[in-house]
Design a protein around this motif. Structure first.
Motif, PDB file in Angstrom:
ATOM      1  N   MET A  40      -7.011  -2.027   9.129  1.00 27.40           N
ATOM      2  CA  MET A  40      -7.835  -3.233   9.237  1.00 27.40           C
ATOM      3  C   MET A  40      -7.210  -4.423   8.508  1.00 27.40           C
ATOM      4  SD  MET A  40     -10.215  -2.348  11.138  1.00 27.40           S
ATOM      5  CE  MET A  40     -10.314  -0.719  11.848  1.00 27.40           C
ATOM      6  N   CYS A  41      -6.244  -4.134   7.630  1.00 27.37           N
ATOM      7  CA  CYS A  41      -5.616  -5.215   6.852  1.00 27.37           C
ATOM      8  C   CYS A  41      -4.450  -5.859   7.605  1.00 27.37           C
ATOM      9  CB  CYS A  41      -5.115  -4.681   5.516  1.00 27.37           C
ATOM     10  SG  CYS A  41      -6.432  -4.002   4.490  1.00 27.37           S
ATOM     11  N   SER A  42      -4.140  -5.348   8.778  1.00 21.85           N
ATOM     12  CA  SER A  42      -2.993  -5.867   9.532  1.00 21.85           C
ATOM     13  C   SER A  42      -3.251  -7.291  10.009  1.00 21.85           C
ATOM     14  CB  SER A  42      -2.746  -4.953  10.734  1.00 21.85           C
ATOM     15  OG  SER A  42      -2.403  -5.724  11.862  1.00 21.85           O
ATOM     16  N   LYS A  43      -2.194  -8.082  10.124  1.00 24.38           N
ATOM     17  CA  LYS A  43      -2.440  -9.485  10.515  1.00 24.38           C
ATOM     18  C   LYS A  43      -2.784  -9.623  11.994  1.00 24.38           C
ATOM     19  CE  LYS A  43       2.306 -11.339  10.995  1.00 24.38           C
ATOM     20  NZ  LYS A  43       3.339 -11.086   9.989  1.00 24.38           N
ATOM     21  N   GLU A  44      -2.802  -8.500  12.732  1.00 23.80           N
ATOM     22  CA  GLU A  44      -3.296  -8.541  14.121  1.00 23.80           C
ATOM     23  C   GLU A  44      -4.824  -8.676  14.154  1.00 23.80           C
ATOM     24  OE1 GLU A  44      -0.878  -8.494  16.433  1.00 23.80           O
ATOM     25  OE2 GLU A  44       0.426  -8.328  14.682  1.00 23.80           O
ATOM     26  N   ARG A  45      -5.465  -8.244  13.086  1.00 25.09           N
ATOM     27  CA  ARG A  45      -6.934  -8.214  13.072  1.00 25.09           C
ATOM     28  C   ARG A  45      -7.529  -9.591  12.798  1.00 25.09           C
ATOM     29  NH1 ARG A  45      -6.637  -4.288  15.257  1.00 25.09           N
ATOM     30  NH2 ARG A  45      -8.122  -5.539  16.443  1.00 25.09           N
ATOM     31  N   LEU A  46      -8.816  -9.753  13.176  1.00 31.57           N
ATOM     32  CA  LEU A  46      -9.510 -11.012  12.919  1.00 31.57           C
ATOM     33  C   LEU A  46      -9.803 -11.160  11.425  1.00 31.57           C
ATOM     34  CD1 LEU A  46     -12.088 -11.030  15.852  1.00 31.57           C
ATOM     35  CD2 LEU A  46     -10.077 -12.482  15.613  1.00 31.57           C
ATOM     36  N   LEU A  47     -10.000 -12.404  11.006  1.00 34.17           N
ATOM     37  CA  LEU A  47     -10.200 -12.698   9.589  1.00 34.17           C
ATOM     38  C   LEU A  47     -11.285 -11.826   8.957  1.00 34.17           C
ATOM     39  CD1 LEU A  47     -10.075 -15.909   7.648  1.00 34.17           C
ATOM     40  CD2 LEU A  47     -12.306 -14.851   7.720  1.00 34.17           C
ATOM     41  N   GLU A  48     -12.479 -11.755   9.607  1.00 37.30           N
ATOM     42  CA  GLU A  48     -13.554 -11.010   8.933  1.00 37.30           C
ATOM     43  C   GLU A  48     -13.281  -9.508   8.883  1.00 37.30           C
ATOM     44  OE1 GLU A  48     -14.529 -13.046  12.711  1.00 37.30           O
ATOM     45  OE2 GLU A  48     -14.208 -13.688  10.663  1.00 37.30           O
ATOM     46  N   GLU A  49     -12.487  -9.014   9.848  1.00 37.40           N
ATOM     47  CA  GLU A  49     -12.119  -7.595   9.821  1.00 37.40           C
ATOM     48  C   GLU A  49     -11.140  -7.331   8.671  1.00 37.40           C
ATOM     49  OE1 GLU A  49     -12.556  -7.399  14.707  1.00 37.40           O
ATOM     50  OE2 GLU A  49     -10.554  -7.340  13.808  1.00 37.40           O
ATOM     51  N   ARG A  50     -10.224  -8.262   8.481  1.00 36.63           N
ATOM     52  CA  ARG A  50      -9.254  -8.110   7.380  1.00 36.63           C
ATOM     53  C   ARG A  50      -9.958  -8.186   6.028  1.00 36.63           C
ATOM     54  NH1 ARG A  50      -5.146 -12.796   8.670  1.00 36.63           N
ATOM     55  NH2 ARG A  50      -3.649 -11.836   7.234  1.00 36.63           N
ATOM     56  N   VAL A  51     -10.928  -9.099   5.918  1.00 37.31           N
ATOM     57  CA  VAL A  51     -11.671  -9.242   4.660  1.00 37.31           C
ATOM     58  C   VAL A  51     -12.445  -7.956   4.366  1.00 37.31           C
ATOM     59  CG1 VAL A  51     -13.617 -10.441   3.556  1.00 37.31           C
ATOM     60  CG2 VAL A  51     -11.867 -11.756   4.762  1.00 37.31           C
ATOM     61  N   GLU A  52     -13.196  -7.497   5.364  1.00 41.25           N
ATOM     62  CA  GLU A  52     -14.032  -6.319   5.148  1.00 41.25           C
ATOM     63  C   GLU A  52     -13.184  -5.070   4.923  1.00 41.25           C
ATOM     64  OE1 GLU A  52     -18.139  -4.662   7.102  1.00 41.25           O
ATOM     65  OE2 GLU A  52     -17.185  -6.410   7.992  1.00 41.25           O
ATOM     66  N   GLY A  53     -12.078  -4.973   5.649  1.00 40.02           N
ATOM     67  CA  GLY A  53     -11.185  -3.825   5.492  1.00 40.02           C
ATOM     68  C   GLY A  53     -10.636  -3.760   4.072  1.00 40.02           C
ATOM     69  N   ALA A  54     -10.138  -4.894   3.570  1.00 38.08           N
ATOM     70  CA  ALA A  54      -9.528  -4.922   2.233  1.00 38.08           C
ATOM     71  C   ALA A  54     -10.576  -4.676   1.147  1.00 38.08           C
ATOM     72  CB  ALA A  54      -8.831  -6.261   2.002  1.00 38.08           C
ATOM     73  N   GLU A  55     -11.763  -5.273   1.293  1.00 40.16           N
ATOM     74  CA  GLU A  55     -12.786  -5.108   0.254  1.00 40.16           C
ATOM     75  C   GLU A  55     -13.294  -3.670   0.211  1.00 40.16           C
ATOM     76  OE1 GLU A  55     -15.725  -8.265   0.444  1.00 40.16           O
ATOM     77  OE2 GLU A  55     -14.314  -9.536  -0.680  1.00 40.16           O
ATOM     78  N   THR A  56     -13.450  -3.056   1.397  1.00 42.26           N
ATOM     79  CA  THR A  56     -13.922  -1.667   1.432  1.00 42.26           C
ATOM     80  C   THR A  56     -12.861  -0.731   0.847  1.00 42.26           C
ATOM     81  OG1 THR A  56     -15.152  -2.222   3.441  1.00 42.26           O
ATOM     82  CG2 THR A  56     -14.934   0.103   2.918  1.00 42.26           C
ATOM     83  N   LEU A  57     -11.604  -0.988   1.177  1.00 46.05           N
ATOM     84  CA  LEU A  57     -10.515  -0.165   0.652  1.00 46.05           C
ATOM     85  C   LEU A  57     -10.429  -0.305  -0.874  1.00 46.05           C
ATOM     86  CD1 LEU A  57      -8.181   1.748   1.159  1.00 46.05           C
ATOM     87  CD2 LEU A  57      -6.727  -0.189   1.733  1.00 46.05           C
ATOM     88  N   ALA A  58     -10.602  -1.529  -1.354  1.00 48.60           N
ATOM     89  CA  ALA A  58     -10.567  -1.761  -2.809  1.00 48.60           C
ATOM     90  C   ALA A  58     -11.636  -0.918  -3.500  1.00 48.60           C
ATOM     91  CB  ALA A  58     -10.788  -3.243  -3.113  1.00 48.60           C
ATOM     92  N   TYR A  59     -12.804  -0.838  -2.879  1.00 54.67           N
ATOM     93  CA  TYR A  59     -13.919  -0.077  -3.443  1.00 54.67           C
ATOM     94  C   TYR A  59     -13.633   1.433  -3.363  1.00 54.67           C
ATOM     95  CZ  TYR A  59     -18.769   1.581  -3.942  1.00 54.67           C
ATOM     96  OH  TYR A  59     -19.916   2.237  -4.344  1.00 54.67           O
ATOM     97  N   LEU A  60     -13.043   1.859  -2.266  1.00 57.37           N
ATOM     98  CA  LEU A  60     -12.748   3.287  -2.081  1.00 57.37           C
ATOM     99  C   LEU A  60     -11.787   3.810  -3.152  1.00 57.37           C
ATOM    100  CD1 LEU A  60     -12.829   5.958  -0.393  1.00 57.37           C
ATOM    101  CD2 LEU A  60     -10.934   5.034   0.950  1.00 57.37           C
ATOM    102  N   ILE A  61     -10.727   3.046  -3.441  1.00 54.53           N
ATOM    103  CA  ILE A  61      -9.667   3.566  -4.320  1.00 54.53           C
ATOM    104  C   ILE A  61      -9.825   3.117  -5.779  1.00 54.53           C
ATOM    105  CG2 ILE A  61      -8.036   3.567  -2.387  1.00 54.53           C
ATOM    106  CD1 ILE A  61      -6.672   1.130  -3.590  1.00 54.53           C
TER     107      ILE A  61
END
Length: 663
Positions: free
Chosen positions: A287-308
């Motif tokens: 979800m962090c790939s630059k192919e994804r839309l802005l809100e997908e990248r934001v949510e992907g990175a924030e969720t991953l940050a919380y997971l790890i």
């Protein structure tokens, strides 16, 4: 003359616009029910997709009349349903429209409508409620004012795929925080919604999934329950894993990854479970790939940050998945995904929201670098990383500033980086600026970072002192907020370590004796230990000990007595005896102990204590008082012999503890 003409012209234009809409409202008052129905249907067709028309009808007072017709027992079901549809369409317009509807008490009217036996009417009311509740201007609590509403909605879930879709959407938008989660959980949300995850309708599956993602967020009770729920013989985690496969729509992948993340953080799924390591984590990295839309990248990175965030193994795996660390650097460069470049509206939207990407990237970098030295090194070596953090610290958005401070804090745990990158980029400057009048949440992280920058091996120590850090930290020790008191005193303790005499005097002056006693009687043991640590660091090296004891001796001896007499744990007493041993090491300071019979008796008491650590610490005090080559050592030895110290030493030399025996 033209000026005079202009005003009446404008007036007439406005009245013309509303006049063309007035007949729609007039027909709602017709005596013939058939004409009223036709009027509502015509109004419905006139407002679809026409915001101007919606606004006009609201101004002309259509809403109270529509609500009246909707609630009238005498209205036909068809009329009531059409009224609900028009109201739903008006709610689809601007936020102001929704405010107007709320002011007319539309929610109680629609909730009342749900008690009707007619399914089409119920669906129309639910659709309108859904539209109103997803608006940011609607207070979520309006759903919970009457306890019977939730149980009625649960019962309506079985009526049709539309009731399922709308009710799940209402729940997922109105579930904010633990209180709401508990209410929904206690009303059987998990059992009632679980089977919707395998519905034939994609919209129902998706809304049910969103429900679980908000119910489980930071909620161990819900998460622990979800692990054991099965639908058609398949456990929920397995269903979620199927939903995050690459061939599923992105929003479904993201939302199921959020569910699994919450369950993992709550301890319901182990961090080394394959559904986390091989499915959830890689999905979030994608979800962090630059192919994804802005809100997908934001949510992907924030969720991953919380997971790890708290698991070093997951941090290591994430750091080597798909070049994540480099991929995050694009968050600062390309707000829009490659596919969105052609869409001008999208570009404009992404530029306005680019700060959300920066915030998400800082958060994820902070989690990645929380424990592992090699990962921190990789992050800092990413192009312009330190400059990006320094810029982030002075951005206008408080959320970005907070995330940048978190990132800096995570990286400041590295001794190597404190010596190099942090020094080259003078990060302490913007950090000191962030500490001025910041909200508590920011102060806690920023002051923690400052603690690290003040460690003895950090070259930033000098310039930080010159920029008024002592005053700032002394004021933090007076905060109502416990974390801030701890950080303030901790930073001062670090600052005093191996510092020159001037800094030590400045710290004592800045703190004041009153504040020192305040901290030594703090109810939190952490504050107490750090304050003792500060005293111990202040009282090191002979000239400093003598100097400080000559100016503050009386107060410090009082403080020591106070603690040795109080109800404190072993660590606190040991730290206090170590301070006494430091004082005993001074040349003139020794006398403050030798002339204080109360303190000598306390040292004697602790030499015979049941705890070996305290016995050792007390013996350090004695050995520092009796060095032969120091002036006056004979008199001191005689006095200690008189009070019975030698007898205790004889006893201790027979001790089974080799350390005590040697000493």
């Amino acid at each position: 003359a033209s000026c005079v003409l202009e005003a009446p012209l404008r007036m007439s234009v406005l009245s013309e616009v509303t006049a063309s809409s007035r007949h729609y409202v007039d027909r709602l008052f017709d005596l013939d029910p058939q004409k009223v129905l036709q009027g509502v249907i015509d109004m419905k067709n006139a407002v679809i997709g026409n915001n101007k028309q919606k606004a006009n009808l609201i101004v002309l007072g259509a809403v109270p009349r529509l609500l009246y017709l909707l609630q009238q027992e005498t209205s036909s079901t068809e009329l009531r349903t059409e009224c609900a549809v028009v109201l739903g369409s008006l709610a689809m317009g601007t936020e102001n429209n929704v405010k107007s509807l709320l002011d007319c008490h539309i929610i109680p009217a629609l909730l009342q409508g749900l008690l009707s036996p007619d399914l089409k009417f119920i669906e129309a009311c639910l659709r309108c409620l859904r539209t109103i509740f997803i608006s940011p201007v609607t207070p979520e609590d309006l759903l919970y004012t009457d306890a019977t509403v939730i149980s009625h909605l649960m019962a309506l879930l079985s009526r049709s795929r539309y009731t399922q879709e709308y009710i799940c959407q209402i729940f997922s938008h109105c579930c904010k925080g633990p209180d709401h989660q508990t209410i929904l959980f206690n009303h059987g949300a998990v059992q009632n919604i679980a089977h919707l995850l395998v519905s034939t309708s994609y919209k129902v599956r998706m809304q049910a999934l969103k429900c679980f993602s908000v119910l489980a967020f930071e909620n161990p009770q819900v998460s622990m329950t979800l692990v054991n729920v099965s639908v058609d013989g398949e456990l929920l985690p397995q269903i979620f894993v199927k939903m995050l496969q690459r061939d599923k729509p992105i929003e479904m992948q993201l939302t199921s990854a959020k569910c699994l993340t919450s369950m993992c953080r709550a301890g319901a799924i182990r961090t080394d479970d394959s559904c986390i390591v091989l499915k959830t984590l890689p999905c979030l990295v994608r979800m962090c790939s630059k192919e994804r839309l802005l809100e997908e990248r934001v949510e992907g990175a924030e969720t991953l940050a919380y997971l790890i965030e708290t698991d070093v193994e997951l941090q290591r795996i994430a750091s080597i998945t798909d070049h994540l660390i480099v991929m995050l650097a694009d968050y600062f460069k390309y707000p829009s995904s490659v596919s969105a470049i052609t869409d001008i509206k999208r570009l404009d939207h992404d530029l306005k929201h680019a700060h959300e990407l920066r915030q998400a990237a800082f958060k994820l970098y902070a989690s990645l670098g929380a424990n592992d030295e090699d990962i921190r090194k990789k992050i800092i070596e990413t192009e312009n990383m330190m400059d990006r953090i320094v810029n982030g610290l002075s951005e206008s958005s408080i959320k970005v500033r907070l995330a940048a401070v978190r990132c800096l804090h995570s990286l400041s745990r590295s001794v190597q980086q404190l010596r190099t990158s942090f020094q080259d980029h003078a990060v302490w400057k913007p950090l000191m600026k962030v500490l001025q009048n910041a909200p508590n949440e920011m102060l806690v992280v920023a002051s923690s970072t400052l603690c690290n920058l003040l460690l003895e091996f950090s070259p930033s120590k000098e310039p930080i002192l010159e920029s008024g850090a002592i005053e700032l930290l002394c004021s933090l020790t007076q905060s109502e907020n416990l974390a801030l008191r701890v950080n303030g005193i901790w930073a001062l303790m670090n600052m005093a370590f191996q510092a020159e005499q001037k800094i030590k005097s400045d710290i004592l002056r800045g703190l004041s004796t009153e504040q020192l006693f305040q901290l030594l009687s703090d109810s939190d043991v952490n504050v107490l230990m750090k304050t003792l640590g500060l005293l111990r660091n202040l009282l090191s090296t002979r000239p400093h000990i003598d100097h400080i004891m000559s100016t503050h001796g009386k107060q410090i001896m009082q403080a020591v007595t106070l603690i040795l007499e109080g109800e404190h744990n072993i660590e606190v007493k040991e730290q206090t005896l170590c301070i006494l041993a430091n004082i005993a090491d001074g040349t003139t300071a020794k006398e403050l102990i030798m002339t204080n019979d109360d303190i000598l008796q306390k040292i004697k008491y602790y030499m015979s204590h049941s705890n070996a650590k305290l016995q050792l610490a007390a013996m350090f005090c004695i050995s520092n008082l009796i060095w032969n080559e120091e002036e006056g050592s004979q008199e001191r030895q005689d006095k200690l012999r008189d009070i019975g110290i030698v007898d205790i030493l004889h006893k201790l030399s027979q001790s089974s503890d080799p350390n005590l025996c040697d000493k």
